[in-house]
Design an enzyme around this catalytic site. Sequence first.
Site, PDB file in Angstrom:
ATOM      1  N   ARG A 113      42.564  27.006  37.746  1.00  0.00           N
ATOM      2  CA  ARG A 113      43.312  27.010  38.997  1.00  0.00           C
ATOM      3  C   ARG A 113      42.596  26.069  39.963  1.00  0.00           C
ATOM      4  O   ARG A 113      41.417  25.748  39.754  1.00  0.00           O
ATOM      5  CB  ARG A 113      43.345  28.416  39.601  1.00  0.00           C
ATOM      6  N   ARG A 170      49.039  35.521  46.253  1.00  0.00           N
ATOM      7  CA  ARG A 170      47.873  34.738  45.811  1.00  0.00           C
ATOM      8  C   ARG A 170      48.290  33.287  45.557  1.00  0.00           C
ATOM      9  O   ARG A 170      47.505  32.363  45.787  1.00  0.00           O
ATOM     10  CB  ARG A 170      47.260  35.373  44.554  1.00  0.00           C
ATOM     11  N   ARG A 204      52.909  38.296  33.683  1.00  0.00           N
ATOM     12  CA  ARG A 204      51.816  39.183  34.093  1.00  0.00           C
ATOM     13  C   ARG A 204      52.340  40.556  34.530  1.00  0.00           C
ATOM     14  O   ARG A 204      51.727  41.582  34.251  1.00  0.00           O
ATOM     15  CB  ARG A 204      51.000  38.521  35.210  1.00  0.00           C
TER      16      ARG A 204
HETATM   17  N1  LIG Z   1      39.371  40.220  26.596  1.00  0.00           N
HETATM   18  C1  LIG Z   1      39.043  39.420  27.591  1.00  0.00           C
HETATM   19  N2  LIG Z   1      39.813  39.361  28.687  1.00  0.00           N
HETATM   20  C2  LIG Z   1      39.431  38.528  29.684  1.00  0.00           C
HETATM   21  C3  LIG Z   1      38.269  37.752  29.620  1.00  0.00           C
HETATM   22  N3  LIG Z   1      38.154  37.045  30.768  1.00  0.00           N
HETATM   23  C4  LIG Z   1      39.198  37.399  31.520  1.00  0.00           C
HETATM   24  N4  LIG Z   1      39.989  38.283  30.875  1.00  0.00           N
HETATM   25  C5  LIG Z   1      41.201  38.969  31.345  1.00  0.00           C
HETATM   26  O1  LIG Z   1      42.286  38.076  31.238  1.00  0.00           O
HETATM   27  C6  LIG Z   1      43.247  38.438  32.207  1.00  0.00           C
HETATM   28  C7  LIG Z   1      43.729  37.196  32.919  1.00  0.00           C
HETATM   29  O2  LIG Z   1      42.691  36.639  33.674  1.00  0.00           O
HETATM   30  P1  LIG Z   1      42.946  35.416  34.620  1.00  0.00           P
HETATM   31  O3  LIG Z   1      43.653  34.337  33.881  1.00  0.00           O
HETATM   32  O4  LIG Z   1      41.673  35.048  35.288  1.00  0.00           O
HETATM   33  O5  LIG Z   1      44.020  35.979  35.662  1.00  0.00           O
HETATM   34  P2  LIG Z   1      43.947  37.098  36.789  1.00  0.00           P
HETATM   35  O6  LIG Z   1      43.554  38.388  36.150  1.00  0.00           O
HETATM   36  O7  LIG Z   1      45.341  37.114  37.271  1.00  0.00           O
HETATM   37  O8  LIG Z   1      42.975  36.639  37.818  1.00  0.00           O
HETATM   38  C8  LIG Z   1      42.595  39.478  33.120  1.00  0.00           C
HETATM   39  O9  LIG Z   1      43.056  40.746  32.730  1.00  0.00           O
HETATM   40  C9  LIG Z   1      41.135  39.346  32.807  1.00  0.00           C
HETATM   41  O10 LIG Z   1      40.460  40.576  32.978  1.00  0.00           O
HETATM   42  C10 LIG Z   1      37.469  37.851  28.442  1.00  0.00           C
HETATM   43  O11 LIG Z   1      36.429  37.221  28.275  1.00  0.00           O
HETATM   44  N5  LIG Z   1      37.908  38.671  27.468  1.00  0.00           N
HETATM   45  N1  LIG Z   2      43.198  46.138  48.378  1.00  0.00           N
HETATM   46  C1  LIG Z   2      43.848  45.000  48.554  1.00  0.00           C
HETATM   47  N2  LIG Z   2      44.826  44.938  49.467  1.00  0.00           N
HETATM   48  C2  LIG Z   2      45.522  43.789  49.645  1.00  0.00           C
HETATM   49  N3  LIG Z   2      45.291  42.635  48.977  1.00  0.00           N
HETATM   50  C3  LIG Z   2      44.323  42.650  48.048  1.00  0.00           C
HETATM   51  C4  LIG Z   2      43.558  43.816  47.785  1.00  0.00           C
HETATM   52  N4  LIG Z   2      42.667  43.532  46.810  1.00  0.00           N
HETATM   53  C5  LIG Z   2      42.879  42.232  46.471  1.00  0.00           C
HETATM   54  N5  LIG Z   2      43.845  41.706  47.218  1.00  0.00           N
HETATM   55  C6  LIG Z   2      44.418  40.334  47.117  1.00  0.00           C
HETATM   56  O1  LIG Z   2      45.254  40.347  45.967  1.00  0.00           O
HETATM   57  C7  LIG Z   2      45.189  39.096  45.299  1.00  0.00           C
HETATM   58  C8  LIG Z   2      44.773  39.316  43.845  1.00  0.00           C
HETATM   59  O2  LIG Z   2      43.424  39.720  43.800  1.00  0.00           O
HETATM   60  P1  LIG Z   2      42.442  39.202  42.671  1.00  0.00           P
HETATM   61  O3  LIG Z   2      41.075  39.672  43.025  1.00  0.00           O
HETATM   62  O4  LIG Z   2      42.642  37.740  42.451  1.00  0.00           O
HETATM   63  O5  LIG Z   2      43.027  40.023  41.426  1.00  0.00           O
HETATM   64  P2  LIG Z   2      42.650  40.014  39.885  1.00  0.00           P
HETATM   65  O6  LIG Z   2      41.294  39.384  39.755  1.00  0.00           O
HETATM   66  O7  LIG Z   2      42.649  41.439  39.480  1.00  0.00           O
HETATM   67  O8  LIG Z   2      43.708  39.237  39.210  1.00  0.00           O
HETATM   68  C9  LIG Z   2      44.207  38.231  46.072  1.00  0.00           C
HETATM   69  O9  LIG Z   2      44.944  37.361  46.903  1.00  0.00           O
HETATM   70  C10 LIG Z   2      43.408  39.227  46.896  1.00  0.00           C
HETATM   71  O10 LIG Z   2      42.980  38.670  48.118  1.00  0.00           O
END
Ligand SMILES: Nc1nc2c(ncn2[C@@H]2O[C@H](COP(=O)(O)OP(=O)(O)O)[C@@H](O)[C@H]2O)c(=O)[nH]1
Ligand SMILES: Nc1ncnc2c1ncn2[C@@H]1O[C@H](COP(=O)(O)OP(=O)(O)O)[C@@H](O)[C@H]1O
Length: 401
Positions: A173, A266, A277
């Site tokens: 990203r 986000r 998702r």
């Molecule tokens: N099994 C596994 N899942 C992962 C790993 N790294 C990230 N993920 C999971 O992949 C999913 C997607 O992550 P990401 O693309 O960063 O998107 P986000 O969760 O929307 O921020 C999330 O549920 C993460 O917890 C990994 O090393 N192994």
């Molecule tokens: N408790 C909360 N209330 C409102 N917004 C939140 C909260 N926790 C996270 N966010 C926002 O929600 C979005 C997704 O959070 P993020 O940490 O990227 O989620 P994930 O890592 O689980 O995918 C971000 O823009 C973050 O700032």
Amino acid sequence: MGEAPAFLVDDLQNEPLNGFELKSGTCKTTTTIGDKTYVIGGADDGTLSIEVRIFDSSLGEWVQPTVYGTKPLLSKGHSAVFLNDRILILKKGAKSDDQIWFLEVDTQYVRRQQKQLGTEVVAWSKGVIGNVEKPVVISGPSGVGKGTLISMLMKEFPAMFGFSVSHTTRAPRGTEKDGVHYHFTEKSVMEKEIEDGKFLEFASVHGNLYGTSVEAVEVVADAGKRCILDIDVQGARSVRSSSLEAIFIFVCPPSMEELEKRLRDRGTETEEQILKRLRNAAAEIEQGKSSKIFDFILYNDNLEECYEKLKKLLGLSGCVAAPPKSAALREFNLPLDHSVSKIDDKIIINCISSGLEKESKNLIMLDVSTLKGGAPGRTRGLDFQAIGSFSDGLIGMEKLS
Ligand SMILES: Nc1nc2c(ncn2[C@@H]2O[C@H](COP(=O)(O)OP(=O)(O)O)[C@@H](O)[C@H]2O)c(=O)[nH]1
Ligand SMILES: Nc1ncnc2c1ncn2[C@@H]1O[C@H](COP(=O)(O)OP(=O)(O)O)[C@@H](O)[C@H]1O
């Protein structure tokens, strides 16, 4: 199995040599546990790593075990001490981060592997100084706030936590940096590395491959920090059945509507990705809540309140960020000339160094009472103290930490 060199059979039959080097000068030690004698040291074929062979006296045979973990490189010798389910190896003349090793011979992990393979199994892991707590696995649907909570934790406690940087085949990203947020990787490269056994776990998530390399976790352990893994439910399940002892936390959204809002606000995903998702989220939440994988479920409604609960779970409530560990705690020079003894859970190392004028002795105590989590490749929870130094009959008490 194989023919034993004559001197070994001779030595093994005549005297118990637990922890002491054999006379041949080949830097081998023997440790006898029940019917089995573990001969640990350089192989006669010139291999550069420390090898292990087992003499089973009930069978009168040599056994070549299956060896897991990275083998330690040979040094100028070592001492060996048996501790309940593993053998502590103290390498002589090795660098400070390479001198303490464990050969797991009867840990839960080794017993499970032995049962599966039906052969003798041992596993190497490197000792890590410091009482670092168990790694933390955090899972939850995309957009629930895992990354936000982890960033808050790492910001408040930078010396305490280290993030396990996963590999992924998805594109970065806008603000994401390679090697910091993820190791962004080609699918074919990652698949080859998985085949080569470099991953602790991996899973296909939202159409991309994600995985935790063994190295990602080891790097954090070696820095003396508590490892945080942000992985999906499938990954959490794999880690649960691996040898990594961790705390498993599942983060839930207050509602599906709020989850969708967070994902959309986000603004990092395409519409197609957002829908994918959200479709996966329901199943993930279902599994997170019902499976026995997770120790705790956190609802991330109000961010500050959720963060406070997370800190409480991790024993950090009302905690002032700890200062970085002093170098002394992690530095430990084991001289070539030393002897080792064991009193309960304490290993006493008597180091002898001869200066120009007089010989001085240092007593170092290695506390092995709180060993945690073996593989992948690391045993944590070692603590050591200088308990005395005497050159003129004077014993000083000094704690290195
Ligand atoms: N099994 C596994 N899942 C992962 C790993 N790294 C990230 N993920 C999971 O992949 C999913 C997607 O992550 P990401 O693309 O960063 O998107 P986000 O969760 O929307 O921020 C999330 O549920 C993460 O917890 C990994 O090393 N192994
Ligand atoms: N408790 C909360 N209330 C409102 N917004 C939140 C909260 N926790 C996270 N966010 C926002 O929600 C979005 C997704 O959070 P993020 O940490 O990227 O989620 P994930 O890592 O689980 O995918 C971000 O823009 C973050 O700032």
